[in-house]
Write an enzyme that holds these catalytic residues in place. Structure first.
Site, PDB file in Angstrom:
ATOM      1  N   SER A  50       7.874   6.182   3.700  1.00 47.16           N
ATOM      2  CA  SER A  50       7.178   7.439   3.422  1.00 47.16           C
ATOM      3  C   SER A  50       7.039   8.240   4.721  1.00 47.16           C
ATOM      4  O   SER A  50       7.271   7.707   5.815  1.00 47.16           O
ATOM      5  CB  SER A  50       5.788   7.152   2.846  1.00 47.16           C
ATOM      6  N   ASP A  82      10.826   8.200   0.966  1.00 53.55           N
ATOM      7  CA  ASP A  82       9.938   8.275  -0.188  1.00 53.55           C
ATOM      8  C   ASP A  82       9.075   9.548  -0.075  1.00 53.55           C
ATOM      9  O   ASP A  82       8.450   9.780   0.969  1.00 53.55           O
ATOM     10  CB  ASP A  82       9.048   7.014  -0.174  1.00 53.55           C
ATOM     11  N   HIS A  83       9.047  10.363  -1.115  1.00 58.93           N
ATOM     12  CA  HIS A  83       8.216  11.573  -1.154  1.00 58.93           C
ATOM     13  C   HIS A  83       8.427  12.520   0.030  1.00 58.93           C
ATOM     14  O   HIS A  83       7.448  12.967   0.651  1.00 58.93           O
ATOM     15  CB  HIS A  83       6.725  11.204  -1.234  1.00 58.93           C
ATOM     16  N   GLY A 181      -1.363   4.144  -6.275  1.00 57.52           N
ATOM     17  CA  GLY A 181      -2.580   3.481  -5.826  1.00 57.52           C
ATOM     18  C   GLY A 181      -2.955   2.274  -6.675  1.00 57.52           C
ATOM     19  O   GLY A 181      -2.223   1.854  -7.568  1.00 57.52           O
ATOM     20  N   HIS A 213       7.785   6.095 -10.269  1.00 57.32           N
ATOM     21  CA  HIS A 213       6.870   5.896  -9.137  1.00 57.32           C
ATOM     22  C   HIS A 213       5.610   5.206  -9.652  1.00 57.32           C
ATOM     23  O   HIS A 213       5.434   5.005 -10.859  1.00 57.32           O
ATOM     24  CB  HIS A 213       6.506   7.250  -8.525  1.00 57.32           C
ATOM     25  N   GLY A 214       4.710   4.890  -8.735  1.00 55.36           N
ATOM     26  CA  GLY A 214       3.389   4.394  -9.128  1.00 55.36           C
ATOM     27  C   GLY A 214       3.456   3.191 -10.048  1.00 55.36           C
ATOM     28  O   GLY A 214       2.693   3.105 -11.012  1.00 55.36           O
ATOM     29  N   SER A 216       3.064  -0.211  -9.384  1.00 58.97           N
ATOM     30  CA  SER A 216       2.435  -1.495  -9.051  1.00 58.97           C
ATOM     31  C   SER A 216       1.637  -1.983 -10.253  1.00 58.97           C
ATOM     32  O   SER A 216       1.034  -1.187 -10.978  1.00 58.97           O
ATOM     33  CB  SER A 216       1.516  -1.335  -7.835  1.00 58.97           C
ATOM     34  N   ILE A 257       7.345   0.272  -5.784  1.00 58.61           N
ATOM     35  CA  ILE A 257       6.191  -0.617  -5.614  1.00 58.61           C
ATOM     36  C   ILE A 257       5.736  -0.597  -4.158  1.00 58.61           C
ATOM     37  O   ILE A 257       6.512  -0.914  -3.254  1.00 58.61           O
ATOM     38  CB  ILE A 257       6.572  -2.054  -6.041  1.00 58.61           C
TER      39      ILE A 257
HETATM   40  P1  13P Z   1       2.229   2.193  -6.263  1.00 57.85           P
HETATM   41  O1  13P Z   1       1.064   2.812  -5.569  1.00 57.85           O
HETATM   42  O2  13P Z   1       1.957   1.959  -7.706  1.00 57.85           O
HETATM   43  O3  13P Z   1       2.716   0.948  -5.581  1.00 57.85           O
HETATM   44  O4  13P Z   1       3.444   3.257  -6.207  1.00 57.85           O
HETATM   45  C1  13P Z   1       4.266   3.331  -5.066  1.00 57.85           C
HETATM   46  C2  13P Z   1       5.160   4.515  -5.100  1.00 57.85           C
HETATM   47  O5  13P Z   1       5.341   5.183  -6.091  1.00 57.85           O
HETATM   48  C3  13P Z   1       5.850   4.850  -3.854  1.00 57.85           C
HETATM   49  O6  13P Z   1       6.545   6.047  -3.957  1.00 57.85           O
HETATM   50  O1  G3H Z   2       3.703   6.891  -3.055  1.00 55.18           O
HETATM   51  C1  G3H Z   2       3.236   6.670  -1.958  1.00 55.18           C
HETATM   52  C2  G3H Z   2       3.492   5.368  -1.274  1.00 55.18           C
HETATM   53  O2  G3H Z   2       2.635   4.372  -1.735  1.00 55.18           O
HETATM   54  C3  G3H Z   2       3.440   5.559   0.207  1.00 55.18           C
HETATM   55  O3  G3H Z   2       2.125   5.639   0.654  1.00 55.18           O
HETATM   56  O4  G3H Z   2       2.153   7.724   1.976  1.00 55.18           O
HETATM   57  O5  G3H Z   2       0.354   5.990   2.299  1.00 55.18           O
HETATM   58  O6  G3H Z   2       2.691   5.546   3.073  1.00 55.18           O
HETATM   59  P1  G3H Z   2       1.802   6.282   2.091  1.00 55.18           P
HETATM   60 ZN    ZN Z   3       5.640   7.453  -5.301  1.00 53.34          ZN
END
Ligand code: 13P
Ligand code: G3H
Ligand code: ZN
Length: 311
Positions: A50, A82-83, A181, A213-214, A216, A257
């Site tokens: 990220s 990521d993002h 989260g 995404h998201g 977990s 994840i």
């Molecule tokens: P989680 O917070 O569910 O692990 O999602 C991670 C994610 O989407 C990273 O881009």
């Molecule tokens: O989706 C976000 C990821 O969990 C990355 O988190 O921006 O705190 O590194 P972060």
């Molecule tokens: Zn994400």
């Protein structure tokens, strides 16, 4: 083998009805725990960084750690941003050796999302790099952005064809009820993903790789351990693994994840210090934390993603 893009991984995953795990990396123990798991199970892998991870650990350190993992494991590994939230950030990762980037303009109006994504795609494709884009908004926290549940919105299936056509993106992240989260749902609820939306998207984009995404699942064993050893995380709840399994059998080829890695690591370190209050050598507590990550990732690969043996 050098770092790879996700093109071949996704083609095989789509046809094979499984998904590739995209795990966030921030330091050496996290990279090692994830890649040891993938090596044991001969699984393809996406390691993602990220903006915040890049600020924390530095682009070159993360790049070299991932290159070391490629050498050590011989696995097909993609290194993904990521993002990414700007053209400049995406460009910097492309110039710096990443094989995949995400441009996340999902909070912008449709036309702006298309324009920015198109700009990143043009640059990335000129450099042999693939692009993930996003339509729809997830709830939760990522970097400095905090989206409340009320402001999140599901992806509209009727938009996806035009978006993919006009942007030229290589994969698409959609919002079907996952969120970032460790606090994804209210305690006592029965969380369900909108697999009907996924199905509609799949019909409109046959063969096209979808990203979640998201994702977990917030294993309760870790939450219990954290709470038992001095932490305070009541009500931490994730996506049921069965729902993710179903999505992986459908058009979802990449499942993100991060929180589960954080929970595994934190639970292990809290337990270690509670049991060894006199220890202060980082190797003594980071070693078990790395082992905890490895075991958790093995479980994901085998029992949720289904990508074991697919490298
Ligand atoms: P989680 O917070 O569910 O692990 O999602 C991670 C994610 O989407 C990273 O881009
Ligand atoms: O989706 C976000 C990821 O969990 C990355 O988190 O921006 O705190 O590194 P972060
Ligand atoms: Zn994400």
């Amino acid at each position: 083998m050098p770092l790879v893009t996700t093109t071949e991984m996704f083609e095989k995953a789509y046809k094979g009805g499984y998904a590739i795990g995209a795990f966030n990396v921030n330091n050496m123990e996290i990279v090692q725990g994830i890649t040891e798991a993938a090596q044991e199970l001969n699984a393809p892998l996406i390691l993602q960084v990220s903006k915040g991870a890049r600020q924390y650990a530095n682009h070159t350190y993360l790049m070299k750690l991932v290159e070391a993992a490629v050498i050590e494991t011989g696995l097909p590994i993609a290194l993904h941003l990521d993002h990414g939230n700007s053209f400049e950030l995406c460009k910097s990762c492309i110039d710096g050796g990443f094989t995949s980037v995400m441009i996340d303009a999902s909070s912008k109006p449709f036309e702006e999302n298309i324009a920015l994504t198109r700009q990143v795609v043009d640059y990335a494709h000129d450099h042999g790099v693939v692009v993930e884009a996003e339509l729809g908004t997830l709830a939760g926290i990522e970097d400095e952005v905090n989206v409340s549940a009320e402001d999140s919105s599901y992806t509209r299936p009727e938009d996806v064809q035009e978006f993919v056509q006009r942007t030229g993106c290589d994969s698409l992240a959609i919002a079907i009820g996952t969120s970032h989260g460790a606090y994804k749902f209210k305690p006592g609820t029965d969380p369900k993903l909108r697999l009907d939306i996924l199905e509609e998207v799949e019909k409109r984009l046959p063969g096209f790789p979808i990203v979640l995404h998201g994702s977990s699942s917030v294993p309760q064993e870790f939450v219990k351990m954290i709470n038992e050893y001095g932490g305070n995380m009541p009500g931490a709840i994730g996506i049921p693994e069965e729902q993710l399994r179903m999505a992986a059998r459908m058009a979802v080829c990449k499942i993100n994840i991060d929180s589960d890695l954080r929970l595994a690591m934190t639970a292990s370190i809290r337990k270690y210090f509670a049991e060894h209050p006199d220890h202060f050598d980082p190797r003594q507590y980071l070693g078990p934390a790395r082992d905890a990550i490895r075991e958790m990732v093995k479980h994901k690969i085998k029992d949720v993603l289904g990508c074991d043996g697919k490298a």
